[in-house]
Design a protein around this motif. Sequence first.
Motif, PDB file in Angstrom:
ATOM      1  N   GLY A 363       0.663  -1.291   0.011  1.00  0.00           N
ATOM      2  CA  GLY A 363       0.010  -0.009  -0.107  1.00  0.00           C
ATOM      3  C   GLY A 363       0.858   1.144   0.028  1.00  0.00           C
ATOM      4  O   GLY A 363       0.504   2.193  -0.852  1.00  0.00           O
ATOM      5  N   VAL A 364       1.925   1.228   0.894  1.00  0.00           N
ATOM      6  CA  VAL A 364       2.773   2.566   0.912  1.00  0.00           C
ATOM      7  C   VAL A 364       3.638   2.753  -0.275  1.00  0.00           C
ATOM      8  O   VAL A 364       3.454   3.778  -0.863  1.00  0.00           O
ATOM      9  CB  VAL A 364       3.731   2.363   1.992  1.00  0.00           C
ATOM     10  N   VAL A 365       4.077   1.524  -1.042  1.00  0.00           N
ATOM     11  CA  VAL A 365       4.911   1.591  -2.489  1.00  0.00           C
ATOM     12  C   VAL A 365       3.850   2.185  -3.433  1.00  0.00           C
ATOM     13  O   VAL A 365       4.091   2.951  -4.206  1.00  0.00           O
ATOM     14  CB  VAL A 365       5.358   0.248  -2.580  1.00  0.00           C
ATOM     15  N   LEU A 366       2.604   1.725  -3.379  1.00  0.00           N
ATOM     16  CA  LEU A 366       1.704   2.105  -4.486  1.00  0.00           C
ATOM     17  C   LEU A 366       1.103   3.767  -4.521  1.00  0.00           C
ATOM     18  O   LEU A 366       1.345   4.416  -5.287  1.00  0.00           O
ATOM     19  CB  LEU A 366       0.310   1.414  -4.502  1.00  0.00           C
ATOM     20  N   SER A 367       1.327   4.202  -3.273  1.00  0.00           N
ATOM     21  CA  SER A 367       0.924   5.194  -2.852  1.00  0.00           C
ATOM     22  C   SER A 367       1.888   6.280  -3.490  1.00  0.00           C
ATOM     23  O   SER A 367       2.086   7.665  -3.866  1.00  0.00           O
ATOM     24  CB  SER A 367       0.324   5.763  -1.523  1.00  0.00           C
ATOM     25  N   ARG A 368       3.257   5.841  -3.084  1.00  0.00           N
ATOM     26  CA  ARG A 368       4.337   6.681  -3.253  1.00  0.00           C
ATOM     27  C   ARG A 368       4.707   6.686  -4.829  1.00  0.00           C
ATOM     28  O   ARG A 368       5.102   7.892  -5.359  1.00  0.00           O
ATOM     29  CB  ARG A 368       5.647   6.321  -2.277  1.00  0.00           C
ATOM     30  N   MET A 369       4.514   5.544  -5.378  1.00  0.00           N
ATOM     31  CA  MET A 369       4.524   5.490  -6.781  1.00  0.00           C
ATOM     32  C   MET A 369       3.721   6.607  -7.431  1.00  0.00           C
ATOM     33  O   MET A 369       4.127   7.298  -8.616  1.00  0.00           O
ATOM     34  CB  MET A 369       4.341   4.128  -7.395  1.00  0.00           C
ATOM     35  N   ARG A 370       2.480   6.709  -7.062  1.00  0.00           N
ATOM     36  CA  ARG A 370       1.470   7.633  -7.772  1.00  0.00           C
ATOM     37  C   ARG A 370       2.070   8.739  -7.371  1.00  0.00           C
ATOM     38  O   ARG A 370       1.933   9.677  -8.619  1.00  0.00           O
ATOM     39  CB  ARG A 370       0.136   7.477  -7.017  1.00  0.00           C
ATOM     40  N   GLU A 371       2.441   9.366  -6.275  1.00  0.00           N
ATOM     41  CA  GLU A 371       2.881  10.530  -6.033  1.00  0.00           C
ATOM     42  C   GLU A 371       4.356  10.925  -7.013  1.00  0.00           C
ATOM     43  O   GLU A 371       4.267  12.062  -7.487  1.00  0.00           O
ATOM     44  CB  GLU A 371       3.372  10.779  -4.723  1.00  0.00           C
ATOM     45  N   ILE A 372       5.096   9.920  -6.897  1.00  0.00           N
ATOM     46  CA  ILE A 372       6.501  10.237  -7.705  1.00  0.00           C
ATOM     47  C   ILE A 372       6.057  10.417  -9.217  1.00  0.00           C
ATOM     48  O   ILE A 372       6.811  11.028  -9.878  1.00  0.00           O
ATOM     49  CB  ILE A 372       7.370   9.066  -7.357  1.00  0.00           C
ATOM     50  N   GLY A 373       5.103   9.577  -9.722  1.00  0.00           N
ATOM     51  CA  GLY A 373       4.740   9.856 -11.085  1.00  0.00           C
ATOM     52  C   GLY A 373       4.078  11.193 -11.552  1.00  0.00           C
ATOM     53  O   GLY A 373       4.807  11.536 -12.535  1.00  0.00           O
ATOM     54  N   ARG A 374       3.732  11.805 -10.418  1.00  0.00           N
ATOM     55  CA  ARG A 374       2.979  13.200 -10.531  1.00  0.00           C
ATOM     56  C   ARG A 374       4.250  13.967 -10.466  1.00  0.00           C
ATOM     57  O   ARG A 374       4.318  14.889 -11.340  1.00  0.00           O
ATOM     58  CB  ARG A 374       1.955  13.381  -9.484  1.00  0.00           C
ATOM     59  N   VAL A 375       5.100  13.768  -9.768  1.00  0.00           N
ATOM     60  CA  VAL A 375       6.059  14.898  -9.557  1.00  0.00           C
ATOM     61  C   VAL A 375       7.188  14.725 -10.840  1.00  0.00           C
ATOM     62  O   VAL A 375       7.575  15.766 -11.557  1.00  0.00           O
ATOM     63  CB  VAL A 375       7.061  14.474  -8.325  1.00  0.00           C
ATOM     64  N   LEU A 376       7.342  13.449 -11.234  1.00  0.00           N
ATOM     65  CA  LEU A 376       8.262  13.406 -12.548  1.00  0.00           C
ATOM     66  C   LEU A 376       7.518  13.669 -13.630  1.00  0.00           C
ATOM     67  O   LEU A 376       8.134  14.676 -14.582  1.00  0.00           O
ATOM     68  CB  LEU A 376       8.559  11.931 -12.660  1.00  0.00           C
ATOM     69  N   ALA A 377       6.199  13.794 -13.846  1.00  0.00           N
ATOM     70  CA  ALA A 377       5.471  14.288 -15.067  1.00  0.00           C
ATOM     71  C   ALA A 377       5.499  15.657 -15.075  1.00  0.00           C
ATOM     72  O   ALA A 377       5.772  16.275 -15.934  1.00  0.00           O
ATOM     73  CB  ALA A 377       4.014  13.602 -15.052  1.00  0.00           C
ATOM     74  N   GLU A 378       5.232  16.330 -13.766  1.00  0.00           N
ATOM     75  CA  GLU A 378       5.289  17.733 -13.867  1.00  0.00           C
ATOM     76  C   GLU A 378       6.774  18.644 -14.270  1.00  0.00           C
ATOM     77  O   GLU A 378       6.760  19.326 -14.982  1.00  0.00           O
ATOM     78  CB  GLU A 378       4.867  18.232 -12.438  1.00  0.00           C
TER      79      GLU A 378
END
Length: 383
Positions: A363-378
């Motif tokens: 669960g922790v890994v998935l939510s961090r991946m979502r966040e990092i995906g957003r940061v990297l895309a921005e």
Amino acid sequence: MSREYYRELGVRTVINAAGTYTMVGGSRMSEETLAAMAEAARSHVVLKELQSKVHERLASITRNEAAFVTNGAAAALHIAGASCIARRYGRPFASLSPEQIARSEIIIHRAHRNPYDWAVRLLNARIVEIGFPNTILPTVEDDLEYAVTENTAAIFYFFMPPGGWVAKGALSLEATLRVAARRGIPVVVDAAAQLPPTENLWRITGEGADICVFSGGKDLRGPQASGLMVGKKEIFEWIARTAFPTYGVGRMFKVGREEIVGLLSAVEQYVAMDSEARLRWAEERIAGAVREFEGNGNVSVQRVYPNEAGQPFPQMLFRFVVPGCAEEALRLLREGDPSIFTMAADGQSVFVNPMTLRDDEIGVVLSRMREIGRVLAEKGVRE
Ligand SMILES: *Cc1c(COP(=O)(O)O)cnc(C)c1O
């Protein structure tokens, strides 16, 4: 009393999403294994007596004639080589002259050369290479047959699908064993990371390998500094004369009663484990992640099978939209809170291996991946 050394020392704990990577401590022992080790530490025993009882039990539960606990798979490879050389001379390894050792030959496929073969190189025997690491001219049985001489002590075989530590072009294990049997040469198989499947504990030796080596600190979830050798009784008599607590090379590979008992406990739990249920659990978590990231424009999830170690176990591949951002993603995962450790699959993707993860950690890994995906895309869009 717990001192919380990691906190005291300022060493961060990490969530291991990579799989059984030794650089982050491989795997976690179960509470049962930890308790078995603590109990073993509290009393003295005669080591040889403990070894003989544990090895007999390990042989029986892994369906082998013999077994031996070492302080790691790499140590086991060295001990296996020394034992094969000793066996060829019919004398203890420590009694051999440097010339006798140097004259002994160990055959290895060029496609199998990797940093773990230092364990073999350090024996100071002659390494005889066969074949080429390519697909145009794959090794044939005659290449092995012609390499065997009166000095051949053993054939080493790195058992894993091409792509990780091994290249294409080697003989199959089956063909290698066929030639070895014809010439009466022992075959030592490095299957350190080839669990799962559990059957590898007996299948490789069942097909004719004399010694098969597994890491205790990977999926077996034994002590980090433990390794398991299984195989044929005849060669294991030489192993017992070479390995710890024998003086000589074996002394460098000291294995404590804690590791001996800890690995026994871990292997008992491993063979009793419901592998099907574990596989179902992993598939469900992966399918859940794939669903959860559907429609996410920054990062997508894909199921990968087998995993990158070649084990028949699925893992997740997170692919970011921004090209070349995998290293940055790994850094963000490492530096965030909690710290997450994993590996890149290519320049744009990273793996998440459920093998070493608990439900709460996924669960922790998935939510961090979502966040990092957003940061990297921005970031990617800004640049
Ligand atoms: C991990 C590994 C080893 C070493 O195992 P240890 O138990 O850490 O000594 C040796 N060979 C291969 C192919 C491995 O993957």
